[in-house]
Design a protein around this motif. Structure first.
Motif, PDB file in Angstrom:
ATOM      1  N   VAL A 170       0.834  -1.204   0.000  1.00  0.00           N
ATOM      2  CA  VAL A 170       0.000   0.000   0.000  1.00  0.00           C
ATOM      3  C   VAL A 170       0.872   1.259   0.000  1.00  0.00           C
ATOM      4  N   LYS A 171       1.985   1.207   0.708  1.00  0.00           N
ATOM      5  CA  LYS A 171       2.875   2.363   0.790  1.00  0.00           C
ATOM      6  C   LYS A 171       3.563   2.662  -0.541  1.00  0.00           C
ATOM      7  N   LYS A 172       3.499   1.724  -1.488  1.00  0.00           N
ATOM      8  CA  LYS A 172       4.098   1.933  -2.800  1.00  0.00           C
ATOM      9  C   LYS A 172       3.168   2.691  -3.743  1.00  0.00           C
ATOM     10  N   LYS A 173       2.064   3.227  -3.231  1.00  0.00           N
ATOM     11  CA  LYS A 173       1.016   3.779  -4.087  1.00  0.00           C
ATOM     12  C   LYS A 173       1.520   4.830  -5.071  1.00  0.00           C
ATOM     13  N   LYS A 174       2.526   5.618  -4.685  1.00  0.00           N
ATOM     14  CA  LYS A 174       3.015   6.677  -5.567  1.00  0.00           C
ATOM     15  C   LYS A 174       3.820   6.129  -6.744  1.00  0.00           C
ATOM     16  N   THR A 175       4.262   4.875  -6.649  1.00  0.00           N
ATOM     17  CA  THR A 175       5.011   4.271  -7.753  1.00  0.00           C
ATOM     18  C   THR A 175       4.159   3.301  -8.557  1.00  0.00           C
ATOM     19  N   MET A 176       2.891   3.179  -8.228  1.00  0.00           N
ATOM     20  CA  MET A 176       1.991   2.300  -8.974  1.00  0.00           C
ATOM     21  C   MET A 176       1.498   3.039 -10.218  1.00  0.00           C
ATOM     22  N   LEU A 177       2.375   3.158 -11.191  1.00  0.00           N
ATOM     23  CA  LEU A 177       2.088   3.988 -12.354  1.00  0.00           C
ATOM     24  C   LEU A 177       1.065   3.380 -13.307  1.00  0.00           C
ATOM     25  N   PHE A 178       0.920   2.065 -13.266  1.00  0.00           N
ATOM     26  CA  PHE A 178       0.074   1.407 -14.257  1.00  0.00           C
ATOM     27  C   PHE A 178      -1.140   0.709 -13.651  1.00  0.00           C
ATOM     28  N   VAL A 179      -1.381   0.956 -12.373  1.00  0.00           N
ATOM     29  CA  VAL A 179      -2.468   0.243 -11.706  1.00  0.00           C
ATOM     30  C   VAL A 179      -3.827   0.570 -12.332  1.00  0.00           C
TER      31      VAL A 179
END
Length: 254
Positions: free
Chosen positions: A178-187
């Motif tokens: 969840v903390k990776k949300k800013k790097t989830m570019l293609f979600v």
């Protein structure tokens, strides 16, 4: 016994008897499948594009091909949620495999642990585009994706991320992702894959949203339904998930 000895903080599967037992059902594949190879996919997957044996390359696994997990660059097979199985190999080793599983009843063994350990000499890495995880980051994998595996976080979890739910809303096992949300570019692209399918059956969509948000009130259920309907109706590229949410619910940009 294995489930009861497991730690739910390490995996949500230990917390639910049905979910845990369900992960083991694939061990009976060789009893029912009459083919040389079978592609097994968990229920939390979306087939985004067609694929065939040519996608597995010339060196097809003699046992099983499993995917990487959190680190998409890893060459270590670790996740069997999407897995290519050599059926004759499974049939040949079926009884021995069952004995191996039963010998670990006092330890918190997962089905993936059993497969990876028992078939270690016959296991290969699965091509990434056949098992893309929403939290991965490589553009190529998303552009060429064949199968999306919502491993860990499900579509409604990503919707909650978009809505700004605090990290503490999830079990500890999920918080790192969840903390990776800013790097989830293609979600948003894979959320669109899911939305296209679920929005075709509004009764099923309502059931899903009531399951995910029912305890929080009808308003949240309606937001969920509207989000997936609108996202599923989108065509073309450059999709922006958060535009389908009221500004008061936004927590991240996706």
């Amino acid at each position: 016994i294995m489930r009861l000895n497991g730690n739910p903080q390490h995996s949500h599967l230990f917390a639910d008897r049905g979910n845990y037992i369900g992960t083991w059902q694939r061990i009976d594949l060789p009893l029912f499948i009459d083919a040389e190879y079978v592609m097994f996919v968990d229920s939390d997957t979306i087939i985004s594009d067609t694929f065939g044996m040519h996608d597995f390359g010339f060196d097809v696994t003699p046992g099983l091909a499993a995917s990487a997990e959190v680190d998409e660059k890893s060459r270590m097979p670790w996740n069997v949620g999407v897995c290519l199985f050599n059926v004759p190999k499974l049939r040949e080793t079926y009884d021995l495999f069952l004995k191996f599983i039963k010998s670990h009843t006092d330890s918190p063994l997962f089905d993936k642990d059993a497969y990876i350990k028992f078939y270690a000499d016959a296991t290969q890495i699965l091509v990434p585009i056949l098992t893309v995880k929403p939290y991965w980051e490589a553009n190529r994998n998303f552009q060429q994706r064949k199968i999306v595996h919502f491993h860990g976080l499900k579509p409604h979890d990503f919707l909650k991320i978009f809505m700004g739910y605090p990290v503490e809303s999830w079990a500890k096992a999920f918080r790192t992702i969840v903390k990776k949300k800013k790097t989830m570019l293609f979600v948003c692209a894979v959320m669109h894959d899911f939305s296209k399918f679920v929005s075709k059956d509004e009764e099923n969509l309502r059931d899903y949203c009531e399951y995910a948000f029912g305890k929080e009130g009808e308003n949240k259920v309606d937001i969920c339904i509207k989000f997936f309907l609108n996202l599923g109706a989108e065509e073309g590229g450059n999709k922006k998930c958060t535009k389908h949410l009221d500004a008061s619910f936004l927590g991240v940009t996706a």
